[in-house]
Structure formats: structure tokens, C-alpha cells
Scaffold this active site. Structure first.
Site, PDB file in Angstrom:
ATOM      1  N   GLN A  47      -1.414  24.185  -0.310  1.00 15.52           N
ATOM      2  CA  GLN A  47      -1.927  23.267   0.711  1.00 15.52           C
ATOM      3  C   GLN A  47      -2.230  21.876   0.152  1.00 15.52           C
ATOM      4  O   GLN A  47      -2.297  20.905   0.902  1.00 15.52           O
ATOM      5  CB  GLN A  47      -3.211  23.823   1.342  1.00 15.52           C
ATOM      6  CG  GLN A  47      -3.000  25.068   2.172  1.00 15.52           C
ATOM      7  CD  GLN A  47      -2.207  24.828   3.453  1.00 15.52           C
ATOM      8  OE1 GLN A  47      -2.130  23.725   3.976  1.00 15.52           O
ATOM      9  NE2 GLN A  47      -1.588  25.885   3.952  1.00 15.52           N
ATOM     10  N   SER A  87       4.890  24.873  -2.276  1.00 16.29           N
ATOM     11  CA  SER A  87       5.929  25.220  -1.315  1.00 16.29           C
ATOM     12  C   SER A  87       6.340  23.980  -0.528  1.00 16.29           C
ATOM     13  O   SER A  87       5.494  23.251  -0.027  1.00 16.29           O
ATOM     14  CB  SER A  87       5.370  26.284  -0.369  1.00 16.29           C
ATOM     15  OG  SER A  87       6.349  26.677   0.536  1.00 16.29           O
ATOM     16  N   ALA A  88       7.653  23.759  -0.410  1.00 23.28           N
ATOM     17  CA  ALA A  88       8.162  22.503   0.166  1.00 23.28           C
ATOM     18  C   ALA A  88       7.830  22.309   1.635  1.00 23.28           C
ATOM     19  O   ALA A  88       7.616  21.192   2.080  1.00 23.28           O
ATOM     20  CB  ALA A  88       9.682  22.436  -0.021  1.00 23.28           C
ATOM     21  N   CYS A  90      -5.805  37.771  14.212  1.00 21.10           N
ATOM     22  CA  CYS A  90      -5.303  38.576  15.346  1.00 21.10           C
ATOM     23  C   CYS A  90      -3.868  38.218  15.670  1.00 21.10           C
ATOM     24  O   CYS A  90      -3.099  39.050  16.100  1.00 21.10           O
ATOM     25  CB  CYS A  90      -6.104  38.363  16.621  1.00 21.10           C
ATOM     26  SG  CYS A  90      -7.710  37.702  16.422  1.00 21.10           S
ATOM     27  N   GLY A 132       5.967  29.516  -1.975  1.00 24.79           N
ATOM     28  CA  GLY A 132       4.647  29.658  -2.587  1.00 24.79           C
ATOM     29  C   GLY A 132       4.271  31.099  -2.892  1.00 24.79           C
ATOM     30  O   GLY A 132       3.676  31.392  -3.931  1.00 24.79           O
ATOM     31  N   SER A 133       4.627  32.015  -2.004  1.00 18.76           N
ATOM     32  CA  SER A 133       4.252  33.425  -2.223  1.00 18.76           C
ATOM     33  C   SER A 133       4.922  33.989  -3.469  1.00 18.76           C
ATOM     34  O   SER A 133       4.294  34.693  -4.255  1.00 18.76           O
ATOM     35  CB  SER A 133       4.617  34.281  -1.002  1.00 18.76           C
ATOM     36  OG  SER A 133       3.824  33.903   0.099  1.00 18.76           O
TER      37      SER A 133
END
Length: 395
Positions: free
Chosen positions: A183, A203-204, A329, A75-76
Site C-alpha cells: 500500500q 505490487s504494480a 463479508c 504482492g502476495s
């Protein structure tokens, strides 16, 4: 040695278990049908055919043409490609891009990089539920706007955006519309023509497929340069020998997701609402983040006042529960989540956040166990909080 604690996995927005049927579909392409799809001999044709079949399966799921699906490493990469290549290709028309403040970092950081290259980016605000307002999108449009990129559904708070309306507005103005559907694809029905989508990232590993494989849907006629230079793979737009097992696995995961979507979403929605209802009723000073109804079927995101999300996560882990924090965080940054700040949460509340994302294997018994665990941990952490002590005294 004591028996190993059962893991309750509620972080399916981070990644999902690769389904057995997906792994089974992939295996032959590692050791038996291992030919390079670009070679001419018949042995390699089997790999080439497998890629075509997967591409057809994915295209059909989106109502797209087979040749509009381009495989990526995830995806990125697809997000980077959509923004950088569209910005470059349409630079003669204008240098303005519209996106939102709550996008995934693959869009945020690419947008920031484009600003350094001389592009102007409008970062749209969202309402208290994380929803983009249509009037803000309309107001942001300029004669120089070349691209609007709005995520389909938010990865942290699960809010689903008014994609069709945004797509329609973009189409009316002759502006390209990209959506990061990482998503949403496999969770929600998506038809690219009905929603006026020009580019879509997926994205798979978010839909029980393997990691390291994604795709970018690019509508025919959209001018976009190649992203990786080298060979002629992916119709000369993305060089590199294709990840055949990954692509086969993606095709199998999509076929499976489409087959199970209706029943799976219904089950996840019911369990999600049960979880939300119990937590809000039984844990005081708690809020639900994201839209109450327009949200992903499996997403629940809470903020607990007077506690630190990080401590909550560590203690849940000790109880065998995998969740994630609304704050970043966990990735070494002490800043609270940009999404929670964008919906107007003060820092101290944003820090006490927990995202639980269900999967098809999640049971009601697991949810009950998780709620009891949350109640116990929150009470313990608040018992150690001077802020909570002051708050109770003041009341």
C-alpha cells in the site's frame, strides 16, 4: 434507456486504474517486441533491455541496487517468498518469527502455515490506532528470532508503522527485517538503506500499473533460496519466462508515481481530511479508524454505529459509489475485519465499517456527493434498526 450513472471510484486500495502512459509503454511488448528475453538472438535483446530498464527505475526509486529487485506475480507471492524462504534459509540460526495481528492475509496465512512447519510466530498486538508499540517488538525478540515482518502501512485503516525504528532494532540484533509495502510504495517516499529494510514486497496495480506483476526487494547478502524452480530467470531465484509487458508497465508506473508523488499526496491528503472532517461532523455516532495523522494520504476508514457495513456498501453502489467494507463479508466471510478487532472495536461496531480510498482523479465535488449519500443511507439504515431505536429511547 436512461443515461448510465457516473461511477465514483473510491476503492483505490483494492486496485487502481492502469494509467494510459503505462498501457502505451506496455503495448509494443505484446505484438511487436514479443521475443523471449532468455533467447540469444538480437530480436529478444529488446525484451531483455526493457526488463533491465524497468528494474533500474524501481531500484532507483527505493535507493536499492538493480540486482536486488526480483520480479514476482504480485504482492502476495512476494510476501510468501520473503517469509517462507527466509524461515527456511535461517532455520539453523532459529525458528522464531515476529509479525503483527493486522498484516495482510498473505502474511497472516503464511505465518500460520509456518507454525504448522514447526516455526514459532509472535503475533504483535497494536494500539487503538493500529500502531505497533516499539516496546512490544523489543520484548518479543528472542535469541532464536530470525525475521521480523511488519507492514509499512495498513491496507484497511491506513496507519503507517514506525518502520525505521523497527528496522534499526532488527539490524542491532542481527535479525532480518521484511516489510509488506504494497500500500505504501508509490504513495510514500521509501529508501531501503535509511529504513534498514532487508526485504520489501510491492505490487504494480496499487500504483496505476498492471495487475499480475510485483517485486520482492532482497538486500544483497541475504541468504534466500529460489521460490519457483525451473529456468535460470531472475538470477536463478524465480523460474519462468518473464512477464515482459507487465514488467515494462511496472517500470513506467513507478517512474510516473515518483514524478507525481509530492503533488498527488498533497492533493489526496487535503481531500481525505475534508472527507473525514465532514463525515465526523455531519454523521453522529461515527468514528475514524486508524491514526489521525500517521496514515496513508488517500485512506479514510469509518465505523458507523447501529448499521451493517454490507448494506451500506450495496446502497452506496446503487448511488454509483465504489467503496469497501472494513468487514470481510464481501468475500463470503461473516467475521468482522481482523484489523478492526485488533484495534479493540467490538464486533457490532466493526461490522458497520466503510473504507474509502481516494485516487488522483478524485474531486471535491465527488467527495461532497459521497458525504451526502452516506448521510442519507446511514439515516435510512438506522431508521430500520431496532438497536438504534432502543438507543434513542434510552437517551
Amino acid at each position: 434507456m436512461g443515461e448510465e450513472k457516473k461511477i465514483i471510484y473510491l476503492d483505490n486500495a483494492a486496485t487502481t486504474r492502469t494509467a494510459k502512459e503505462v498501457v502505451d509503454a506496455m503495448l509494443p511488448y505484446f505484438t511487436e517486441l514479443y521475443g523471449n528475453p532468455s533467447s540469444v538472438y538480437s530480436f529478444s535483446q529488446k525484451s531483455k533491455e526493457a526488463i533491465t530498464t524497468a528494474r533500474e527505475t524501481i531500484a532507483k526509486a527505493l535507493g536499492a541496487k538493480t540486482e536486488e529487485i526480483y520480479f514476482t506475480a504480485g504482492g502476495s507471492e512476494a510476501d510468501n517468498w520473503a517469509l517462507k524462504a527466509a524461515a527456511e534459509a535461517y532455520r539453523a540460526k532459529g525458528n522464531h518469527i515476529i509479525t503483527t495481528k493486522i498484516e495482510h492475509h498473505a502474511i497472516l496465512h503464511t505465518g500460520e502455515w509456518l507454525e504448522k512447519q514447526g516455526f514459532e510466530v509472535t503475533w504483535l498486538p497494536v494500539d487503538e490506532y493500529g500502531m505497533v508499540r516499539m516496546e512490544d517488538v523489543k520484548k518479543a525478540i528472542r535469541p532464536t528470532t530470525v525475521l521480523i515482518s511488519v507492514m509499512f502501512a495498513n491496507n484497511e485503516i491506513g496507519t503507517i508503522q514506525p518502520i525505521q525504528k523497527i528496522g534499526e532494532l532488527a539490524r542491532e540484533h542481527g535479525i532480518l527485517f521484511h516489510t509488506d509495502a504494497v500500500q505504501a510504495f508509490g504513495q510514500l517516499p521509501i529508501q531501503v538503506d535509511e529504513l534498514y529494510i532487508d526485504m520489501l514486497s510491492s505490487s504494480a496495480h496499487k500504483l496505476n500499473g498492471p495487475k499480475g506483476i510485483g517485486f520482492l526487494y532482497i538486500r544483497k547478502g541475504v541468504k534466500i533460496r529460489s521460490f519457483v524452480h525451473g529456468g535460470a530467470q531472475e538470477r536463478k531465484r524465480r523460474a519462468g519466462t518473464e512477464n515482459v509487458p507487465g514488467i515494462v508497465g511496472y517500470g513506467a508506473a513507478v517512474a510516473r508515481a515518483m514524478r507525481t508523488m509530492e503533488e498527488r499526496s498533497k492533493k489526496e491528503r487535503e481531500l481525505r481530511d475534508y472527507l473525514i472532517d465532514r463525515v465526523l461532523r455531519e454523521v453522529p455516532y461515527t468514528r475514524l479508524n486508524g491514526h489521525p495523522t500517521m496514515r496513508l494520504p488517500n485512506n479514510a476508514n469509518f465505523s458507523f454505529q447501529f448499521i451493517e457495513g454490507e448494506s451500506l456498501l450495496i446502497m452506496l453502489d446503487m448511488d454509483g459509489i465504489c467503496g469497501s467494507s472494513g468487514s470481510a463479508c464481501t468475500s463470503g466471510s461473516l467475521d468482522p475485519s481482523h484489523v478492526l478487532l485488533a484495534i479493540g472495536l467490538p464486533h457490532e461496531i466493526a461490522h458497520g465499517s466503510l473504507r474509502l480510498t481516494l485516487g488522483e482523479e478524485t474531486t471535491r465535488e465527488e467527495i461532497d456527493y459521497v458525504v451526502e449519500s452516506i448521510k442519507k443511507i446511514v439515516e435510512k439504515l438506522r431508521g430500520m434498526s431496532p438497536l438504534y431505536e432502543d438507543f434513542v429511547k434510552a437517551r
